[in-house]
Scaffold this motif. Sequence first.
Motif, PDB file in Angstrom:
ATOM      1  N   SER A  70       0.821  -1.205   0.000  1.00  0.00           N
ATOM      2  CA  SER A  70       0.000   0.000   0.000  1.00  0.00           C
ATOM      3  C   SER A  70       0.856   1.256   0.000  1.00  0.00           C
ATOM      4  N   LEU A  71       1.982   1.246   0.718  1.00  0.00           N
ATOM      5  CA  LEU A  71       2.866   2.402   0.725  1.00  0.00           C
ATOM      6  C   LEU A  71       3.490   2.613  -0.653  1.00  0.00           C
ATOM      7  N   ALA A  72       3.820   1.526  -1.345  1.00  0.00           N
ATOM      8  CA  ALA A  72       4.367   1.651  -2.698  1.00  0.00           C
ATOM      9  C   ALA A  72       3.316   2.244  -3.636  1.00  0.00           C
ATOM     10  N   GLU A  73       2.073   1.831  -3.453  1.00  0.00           N
ATOM     11  CA  GLU A  73       0.995   2.390  -4.273  1.00  0.00           C
ATOM     12  C   GLU A  73       0.772   3.856  -3.944  1.00  0.00           C
ATOM     13  N   LEU A  74       0.917   4.226  -2.697  1.00  0.00           N
ATOM     14  CA  LEU A  74       0.722   5.608  -2.283  1.00  0.00           C
ATOM     15  C   LEU A  74       1.800   6.514  -2.877  1.00  0.00           C
ATOM     16  N   ALA A  75       3.012   5.997  -3.005  1.00  0.00           N
ATOM     17  CA  ALA A  75       4.124   6.785  -3.522  1.00  0.00           C
ATOM     18  C   ALA A  75       4.187   6.798  -5.045  1.00  0.00           C
ATOM     19  N   ASP A  76       3.314   6.098  -5.725  1.00  0.00           N
ATOM     20  CA  ASP A  76       3.322   6.041  -7.188  1.00  0.00           C
ATOM     21  C   ASP A  76       2.759   7.338  -7.755  1.00  0.00           C
TER      22      ASP A  76
ATOM     23  N   ARG B 230     -13.428   9.640  -4.926  1.00  0.00           N
ATOM     24  CA  ARG B 230     -12.029   9.241  -4.768  1.00  0.00           C
ATOM     25  C   ARG B 230     -11.577   9.346  -3.319  1.00  0.00           C
ATOM     26  N   ILE B 231     -11.996  10.397  -2.615  1.00  0.00           N
ATOM     27  CA  ILE B 231     -11.612  10.555  -1.206  1.00  0.00           C
ATOM     28  C   ILE B 231     -12.182   9.416  -0.376  1.00  0.00           C
ATOM     29  N   ARG B 232     -13.433   9.073  -0.597  1.00  0.00           N
ATOM     30  CA  ARG B 232     -14.038   7.960   0.159  1.00  0.00           C
ATOM     31  C   ARG B 232     -13.343   6.641  -0.134  1.00  0.00           C
ATOM     32  N   LYS B 233     -13.030   6.399  -1.389  1.00  0.00           N
ATOM     33  CA  LYS B 233     -12.356   5.152  -1.773  1.00  0.00           C
ATOM     34  C   LYS B 233     -10.957   5.103  -1.159  1.00  0.00           C
ATOM     35  N   ASN B 234     -10.212   6.215  -1.247  1.00  0.00           N
ATOM     36  CA  ASN B 234      -8.857   6.252  -0.696  1.00  0.00           C
ATOM     37  C   ASN B 234      -8.877   6.118   0.816  1.00  0.00           C
ATOM     38  N   TYR B 235      -9.859   6.723   1.468  1.00  0.00           N
ATOM     39  CA  TYR B 235      -9.958   6.604   2.921  1.00  0.00           C
ATOM     40  C   TYR B 235     -10.151   5.150   3.329  1.00  0.00           C
ATOM     41  N   SER B 236     -11.070   4.464   2.677  1.00  0.00           N
ATOM     42  CA  SER B 236     -11.317   3.078   3.049  1.00  0.00           C
ATOM     43  C   SER B 236     -10.128   2.188   2.698  1.00  0.00           C
ATOM     44  N   TYR B 237      -9.393   2.542   1.658  1.00  0.00           N
ATOM     45  CA  TYR B 237      -8.265   1.720   1.224  1.00  0.00           C
ATOM     46  C   TYR B 237      -7.031   1.943   2.084  1.00  0.00           C
ATOM     47  N   PHE B 238      -6.780   3.167   2.510  1.00  0.00           N
ATOM     48  CA  PHE B 238      -5.551   3.502   3.230  1.00  0.00           C
ATOM     49  C   PHE B 238      -5.757   3.769   4.717  1.00  0.00           C
ATOM     50  N   LYS B 239      -6.923   3.470   5.287  1.00  0.00           N
ATOM     51  CA  LYS B 239      -7.160   3.816   6.695  1.00  0.00           C
ATOM     52  C   LYS B 239      -6.255   3.036   7.648  1.00  0.00           C
ATOM     53  N   VAL B 240      -5.862   1.821   7.295  1.00  0.00           N
ATOM     54  CA  VAL B 240      -4.954   1.060   8.157  1.00  0.00           C
ATOM     55  C   VAL B 240      -3.587   1.734   8.180  1.00  0.00           C
ATOM     56  N   ASN B 241      -3.119   2.180   7.015  1.00  0.00           N
ATOM     57  CA  ASN B 241      -1.831   2.884   6.961  1.00  0.00           C
ATOM     58  C   ASN B 241      -1.893   4.189   7.751  1.00  0.00           C
ATOM     59  N   ASP B 242      -2.961   4.933   7.583  1.00  0.00           N
ATOM     60  CA  ASP B 242      -3.100   6.194   8.309  1.00  0.00           C
ATOM     61  C   ASP B 242      -3.104   5.954   9.814  1.00  0.00           C
ATOM     62  N   GLY B 243      -3.797   4.923  10.257  1.00  0.00           N
ATOM     63  CA  GLY B 243      -3.825   4.590  11.682  1.00  0.00           C
ATOM     64  C   GLY B 243      -2.461   4.170  12.196  1.00  0.00           C
ATOM     65  N   ALA B 244      -1.721   3.397  11.405  1.00  0.00           N
ATOM     66  CA  ALA B 244      -0.385   2.967  11.815  1.00  0.00           C
ATOM     67  C   ALA B 244       0.563   4.154  11.921  1.00  0.00           C
ATOM     68  N   VAL B 245       0.498   5.069  10.974  1.00  0.00           N
ATOM     69  CA  VAL B 245       1.363   6.253  11.006  1.00  0.00           C
ATOM     70  C   VAL B 245       0.998   7.135  12.201  1.00  0.00           C
ATOM     71  N   ALA B 246      -0.290   7.352  12.440  1.00  0.00           N
ATOM     72  CA  ALA B 246      -0.715   8.179  13.575  1.00  0.00           C
ATOM     73  C   ALA B 246      -0.291   7.542  14.898  1.00  0.00           C
ATOM     74  N   THR B 247      -0.434   6.230  15.022  1.00  0.00           N
ATOM     75  CA  THR B 247      -0.019   5.530  16.240  1.00  0.00           C
ATOM     76  C   THR B 247       1.486   5.640  16.453  1.00  0.00           C
ATOM     77  N   ALA B 248       2.253   5.503  15.381  1.00  0.00           N
ATOM     78  CA  ALA B 248       3.709   5.619  15.485  1.00  0.00           C
ATOM     79  C   ALA B 248       4.120   7.035  15.913  1.00  0.00           C
ATOM     80  N   ILE B 249       3.461   8.042  15.360  1.00  0.00           N
ATOM     81  CA  ILE B 249       3.790   9.426  15.719  1.00  0.00           C
ATOM     82  C   ILE B 249       3.462   9.703  17.184  1.00  0.00           C
ATOM     83  N   VAL B 250       2.290   9.262  17.637  1.00  0.00           N
ATOM     84  CA  VAL B 250       1.912   9.468  19.044  1.00  0.00           C
ATOM     85  C   VAL B 250       2.847   8.700  19.968  1.00  0.00           C
TER      86      VAL B 250
END
Length: 91
Positions: free
Chosen positions: A5-11, A27-47
């Motif tokens: 997913s990160l490779a797809e995000l950087a494409d 597109r925003i709704r689709k991207n949110y549902s597709y990348f929400k695990v990555n967003d949660g992991a990044v937010a958890t790592a930052i906190v």
Amino acid sequence: MLALSLAELADRSALSKPESFSDAVVRIRKNYSYFKVNDGAVATAIVGFSLVTHPFSLIFLLCILASWLLLYLFRPSDQPIVVLGNSFLAR
């Protein structure tokens, strides 16, 4: 899964301008549902990094948790809390 997913995000070739506002919303709704695990992991790592590098914040959060436990879990519910002459009844 996360690396794929990160490779797809950087494409950069996958980026294009939406044709309309409704297309952008879809597109925003689709991207949110597709990348929400990555967003949660990044937010958890930052906190987590923030709490480790600033231990005062972690101590402060633990004090708030302890206060909450004392005031709401281990206190009889029929007695009001009195602060500066004002009484508060938790319901």
